[in-house]
Design an enzyme around this catalytic site. Structure first.
Site, PDB file in Angstrom:
ATOM      1  CG  LEU A   1       0.452  -9.890  -5.842  1.00  0.00           C
ATOM      2  CD1 LEU A   1       0.643 -10.284  -7.374  1.00  0.00           C
ATOM      3  CD2 LEU A   1       1.086  -9.002  -5.596  1.00  0.00           C
ATOM      4  CB  CYS A   2      -5.640  -6.517  -4.787  1.00  0.00           C
ATOM      5  SG  CYS A   2      -4.082  -5.353  -5.480  1.00  0.00           S
ATOM      6  CB  THR A   3      -4.593  -9.903  -9.417  1.00  0.00           C
ATOM      7  OG1 THR A   3      -5.388 -10.521 -11.071  1.00  0.00           O
ATOM      8  CG2 THR A   3      -3.772 -10.314  -9.160  1.00  0.00           C
TER       9      THR A   3
END
Length: 402
Positions: A352-354
């Site tokens: 995920l892009c976090t």
């Protein structure tokens, strides 16, 4: 004596299969696998220690996979549910309605209607719920079976999550119970029992022993004002499992031996009343793993990142719950790498892009390569169902009972 499953090191089997065989059976990664034999061992060992007469319920919220529920239906005495869907799972598994308890502070009209119609025990947590249950009984032409969930007048320490003792949305405050009992007597409902749930994820035997004694004393005080015998008293659970370095397994034998002090007086003063121990994570938590595949590895400013196709959207607890709690690593292994290979210190991250999507930080593992399997242990409870699986719209993980 403590009861805990052996943490499986790399190369050992899970449910009779190695990690590659599990991945073949799942068809893809990521996946959760639950070991039915490990669940059976936990239930059997616990029953051997519990005093005669103590019933064991499974709290479905810990892991609501239908195959797990059907497996446990033949091994426990009942279920505790927190929604209409969980109630349906318990009933579909062949459980008798009077062996199901429905708790929760925010039961909807539809939830309660289905519960009253099915004949399960509704654990009322407010005057509003009691009145709604009464009205639904009139509407459906049945007498609802209710228990009063009590917010206890004591608090405990050493508990991962406190569920009562102070101001809380859970249950009815002790000092309000007598008035609710009087109102209940004026309504066409049947009082089945009391439910006291003080906390969860406790590894401290002395704390559980004290909480159970206080719960038994509280139930006896409240039952003295009840004109008819109770069918059951639910004393909650609270049994925890170790997740992090430095944690030791709960001494369950000590807890069960202490029951011999307070359980006989409780049963003597409440003849015909069934005492219930309600457990979730303790029965299934150590019987599950989460497996994801390494899809990349990179070095950034001297730090190694092992990138997987899994992440917090499948296993929020292992990631640290969106950064809301102190970040600590669940037990993690590279499932297809033996201990003898070169090791490295790395970060295991998800897709995920976090920056919160981390499955392990600064952990020492066998050097992992693309295609290897990262295995998160202690993943049988509050995994998939307690995670934001639709976050960023990645595929949901497979679940299987092996």
């Amino acid at each position: 004596m403590t009861l805990t499953f052996v943490r499986r090191p790399p190369g050992l089997q899970f449910g009779g299969l190695d990690v590659r065989q599990l991945a073949d059976r799942a068809g893809r990664t990521p996946f959760f696998a639950y070991d039915r034999s490990a669940i059976d061992i936990r239930v059997r060992e616990l029953r051997n220690l519990l005093p005669a007469g103590m019933h064991l319920h499974y709290s479905i919220k810990a892991n609501p996979m239908p195959a797990v529920i059907h497996h446990l239906a033949q091994r426990v005495d009942g279920f505790d549910v927190a929604s209409a869907q969980e109630m349906a799972l318990a009933l579909d598994a062949g459980t008798a309605p009077d062996a199901i308890g429905f708790a929760g502070p925010g039961k909807s009209h539809d939830d309660l209607r289905r519960a009253v119609a099915s004949g399960i025990n509704v654990h009322v947590e407010s005057e509003t719920q009691l009145r709604l249950v009464t009205a639904l009984g009139w509407e459906l032409g049945v007498q609802p079976s209710v228990a009063i969930r009590v917010n206890p007048d004591f608090q405990v320490g050493h508990s991962g999550m406190r569920m009562g003792g102070g101001a809380a949305p859970f249950g009815v405050d002790v000092d309000q119970v007598p008035a609710l009992l009087r109102e209940l007597e004026a309504r066409e409902v049947a009082l089945a029992g009391f439910h006291v749930f003080w906390g969860s994820q406790c590894l401290h035997a002395a704390t559980i022993i004290k909480a159970q004694r206080q719960s038994a004393d509280l139930i006896l005080r409240l039952a003295s004002g009840v004109p008819r015998p109770l069918r059951f008293v639910n004393l909650g659970g609270g049994f925890g499992i170790p997740y992090f370095p430095g944690e030791t397994p709960l001494d369950v034998k000590a807890v069960c031996e202490a029951m011999q002090d307070w359980l006989p007086p409780l049963c003597e003063r409440l003849p015909g009343t069934t005492p219930i121990l309600e457990l979730g994570r303790y029965l299934v938590g150590e019987a599950g793993i989460y497996v994801c595949r390494v899809i990349d590895r990179k070095v950034s400013r001297g730090r190694t990142f092992v990138v997987t196709d899994g992440g917090l959207h499948h296993h929020l607890a292992a990631s640290g719950n969106f950064g809301q709690v102190l970040r600590r690593n669940f037990p993690v292994v590279i499932g297809n790498r033996p201990d003898g290979v070169p090791r490295e210190r790395c970060h295991v991250v998800g897709c995920l892009c976090t920056p919160l999507d981390r499955l392990a930080d600064e952990v020492e593992l066998p050097e992992a390569h693309i295609g290897d399997f990262v295995v998160i242990m202690q993943s049988g409870a509050y995994g998939r169902s307690a995670s934001p699986v639709r976050f960023l719209s990645h595929p949901e993980p497979v679940e299987m009972l092996v």
